[in-house]
Design an enzyme around this catalytic site. Structure first.
Site, PDB file in Angstrom:
ATOM      1  CB  ALA A   1      -0.981  -0.008   1.405  1.00  0.00           C
ATOM      2  NE  ARG A   2      -2.255   6.354  -0.229  1.00  0.00           N
ATOM      3  CZ  ARG A   2      -3.237   6.085  -0.595  1.00  0.00           C
ATOM      4  NH1 ARG A   2      -3.398   5.103  -1.453  1.00  0.00           N
ATOM      5  NH2 ARG A   2      -4.385   6.638  -0.299  1.00  0.00           N
ATOM      6  CB  SER A   3       4.810   0.607  -2.374  1.00  0.00           C
ATOM      7  OG  SER A   3       4.063   0.244  -3.483  1.00  0.00           O
TER       8      SER A   3
ATOM      9  CE  LYS B   1      -0.183  -1.710  -5.434  1.00  0.00           C
ATOM     10  NZ  LYS B   1      -0.215  -0.946  -4.042  1.00  0.00           N
TER      11      LYS B   1
ATOM     12  CB  THR C   1      -9.748  -4.211 -11.761  1.00  0.00           C
ATOM     13  OG1 THR C   1      -8.897  -3.722 -10.901  1.00  0.00           O
ATOM     14  CG2 THR C   1      -9.303  -4.277 -13.326  1.00  0.00           C
TER      15      THR C   1
ATOM     16  CG  HIS D   1      -4.920   6.234  -9.149  1.00  0.00           C
ATOM     17  ND1 HIS D   1      -4.450   5.154  -9.498  1.00  0.00           N
ATOM     18  CD2 HIS D   1      -4.489   6.578  -7.708  1.00  0.00           C
ATOM     19  CE1 HIS D   1      -3.798   4.619  -8.578  1.00  0.00           C
ATOM     20  NE2 HIS D   1      -3.918   5.312  -7.668  1.00  0.00           N
ATOM     21  NE  ARG D   2     -11.564   8.709 -13.396  1.00  0.00           N
ATOM     22  CZ  ARG D   2     -12.876   8.705 -13.040  1.00  0.00           C
ATOM     23  NH1 ARG D   2     -13.579   9.804 -12.393  1.00  0.00           N
ATOM     24  NH2 ARG D   2     -13.489   7.520 -13.351  1.00  0.00           N
TER      25      ARG D   2
ATOM     26  NE  ARG E   1      -5.710   6.914 -14.541  1.00  0.00           N
ATOM     27  CZ  ARG E   1      -7.120   6.710 -14.223  1.00  0.00           C
ATOM     28  NH1 ARG E   1      -7.920   7.015 -15.240  1.00  0.00           N
ATOM     29  NH2 ARG E   1      -7.529   6.220 -13.199  1.00  0.00           N
TER      30      ARG E   1
ATOM     31  CD  GLU F   1     -15.040   3.496 -13.475  1.00  0.00           C
ATOM     32  OE1 GLU F   1     -16.272   2.928 -13.407  1.00  0.00           O
ATOM     33  OE2 GLU F   1     -14.642   4.411 -13.212  1.00  0.00           O
TER      34      GLU F   1
END
Length: 400
Positions: free
Chosen positions: A231-233, A235, A254, A271-272, A275, A283
């Site tokens: 989590a929160r790494s 990635k 997903t 996240h959006r 990008r 989705e």
């Protein structure tokens, strides 16, 4: 056409003077970079920087044969004394072409952030594109696009510039993409080389001479990559970074929308925001049809949510249903997914959580999910050319 990179760093150089950051502290030897300046066939100098004449002399070149000096930066660059015998630096207006007596043609390329890019065609037809720091070409059209043998650009700072060139065919699979204007925002050394290779680009030390149009060992972008992490790494950031220099990426979320969950909505919004605007989003957890189709690269975020949906569908949380056929059904779903990954012709970057290194879950369902995610990650990773583990924002290459 020979190109000598007298410097490959940002305008302030790398390391920056008096900067205590870790990147500057470790930018030593071949990772130390003067401000970018490019000598083309000894006749054309792109960007006059402090010490350019000494840099040329160190690698056995002279600026005595330079017939034209052109500036690319949005400003006129740092105060530099023009060496004796060197023409006064100038700039070609956007869209105009300059013909040199040496047979080179130089066309000024308009940029989206100030400055001037230069498309140089050699006497024998080799094509080079040089872009200024922090800039990307503006107004590219597929019908008018040129294909370049070599691109020198700020790949680390503006990966979308490379995406734009790829979108119109100006940069292809055999284009030698070399990163210049390298600053301390990207760590030097192996980490820089790894990030550039993921974009199909490379970096070279100051003083390197390259031949435009001669095939180089262009970094081979892995077609299937699995990015693991806690989590929160970091990635998801790592996965997005691997595709930001490619156009028309399809982002496969997903996790759905989860109406009413404000924390989830905030994550999705973050996240959006990261990008590129050219990416599309869908989705769905129905990954197999997407993997079977031709199309742009897929970024799947993430497999752990795909597994949650699959376990819901087979009743994996109920011991009786699990023992009565749910486990077998889940194994079959995982096999179908990994078979689709093996057969896909698309570029795929998938994200998944690494949950097997922490505290053993207190519930049977939690332990079941942990075990099945470990199995899914192993099976999916076996079909990928590259597998990464992200820890504290640092990517460790496990395969590839």
């Amino acid at each position: 056409m020979e190109v000598t990179l007298l410097g490959t760093g940002a305008p302030a150089g790398l390391p920056r003077p008096d900067c205590p950051c870790a990147a500057c502290a470790t930018a030593l030897g071949p990772d130390a970079r003067a401000a970018t300046a490019v000598l083309v066939d000894g006749a054309l100098l792109l960007d006059l920087t402090p010490g350019a004449a000494f840099a040329a002399a160190r690698v056995g070149h002279s600026l005595g044969g330079v017939r034209q000096v052109l500036l690319s930066h949005p400003h006129d660059g740092p105060a530099v004394e023009v060496p004796a015998g060197l023409p006064q630096p100038g700039r070609v207006p956007d869209g105009r072409e300059l013909a040199l007596l040496t047979g080179h043609r130089v066309r000024a390329v308009a940029m989206d952030a100030g400055g001037t890019g230069y498309a140089v065609t050699g006497p024998d037809g080799q094509r080079l594109l040089y872009l200024p720091p922090g800039g990307a070409p503006a107004g590219l059209e597929e019908a008018r696009a040129e294909s370049y043998h070599m691109v020198l650009a700020d790949v680390a700072g503006r990966p979308d510039a490379l995406a734009r060139l790829r979108a119109v065919g100006s940069a292809g699979a055999t284009t030698d993409v070399v990163a210049v204007h390298l600053d301390h925002d990207v760590p030097p050394g192996p980490e820089l080389r790894r990030r550039l290779a993921a974009a199909g680009a490379r970096a070279v030390p100051d003083g390197t001479t390259l031949t435009v149009g001669v095939y180089e060992d262009v970094p081979d972008v892995p077609r299937r990559t699995l990015v693991l992490g806690g989590a929160r790494s970091g990635k998801s950031v790592e996965a997005e970074r691997r595709l930001e220099s490619f156009p028309d990426v399809l982002y496969v979320a997903t996790g759905g929308t989860r109406g009413g969950d404000t924390e989830w909505a905030a994550r999705v919004a973050a996240h959006r925001e990261r990008r590129p605007g050219s990416w599309r989003t869908t989705e769905t957890t129905d990954l197999i049809p997407l993997l079977g189709q031709d199309g742009p690269p897929l970024l799947i975020d993430c497999l752990s949510l795909w597994l949650t949906d699959a376990m819901d569908a087979v009743g994996a949380w109920d011991d009786a249903e699990w023992a009565g056929g749910g486990e077998k059904l889940l194994r079959e779903r995982v096999r179908e997914l990994t078979s689709a990954v093996r057969a896909t012709r698309r570029t795929v970057v998938a994200v998944s959580n690494e949950v097997g290194s922490g505290i053993v879950p207190a519930t049977a369902s939690g332990r079941r999910y942990r075990d099945e995610l470990g199995r899914l990650n192993s099976a999916f990773g076996a079909e990928c050319e590259q597998v990464l583990l992200v820890v504290a924002g640092q990517a460790l290459v496990l395969r590839g």
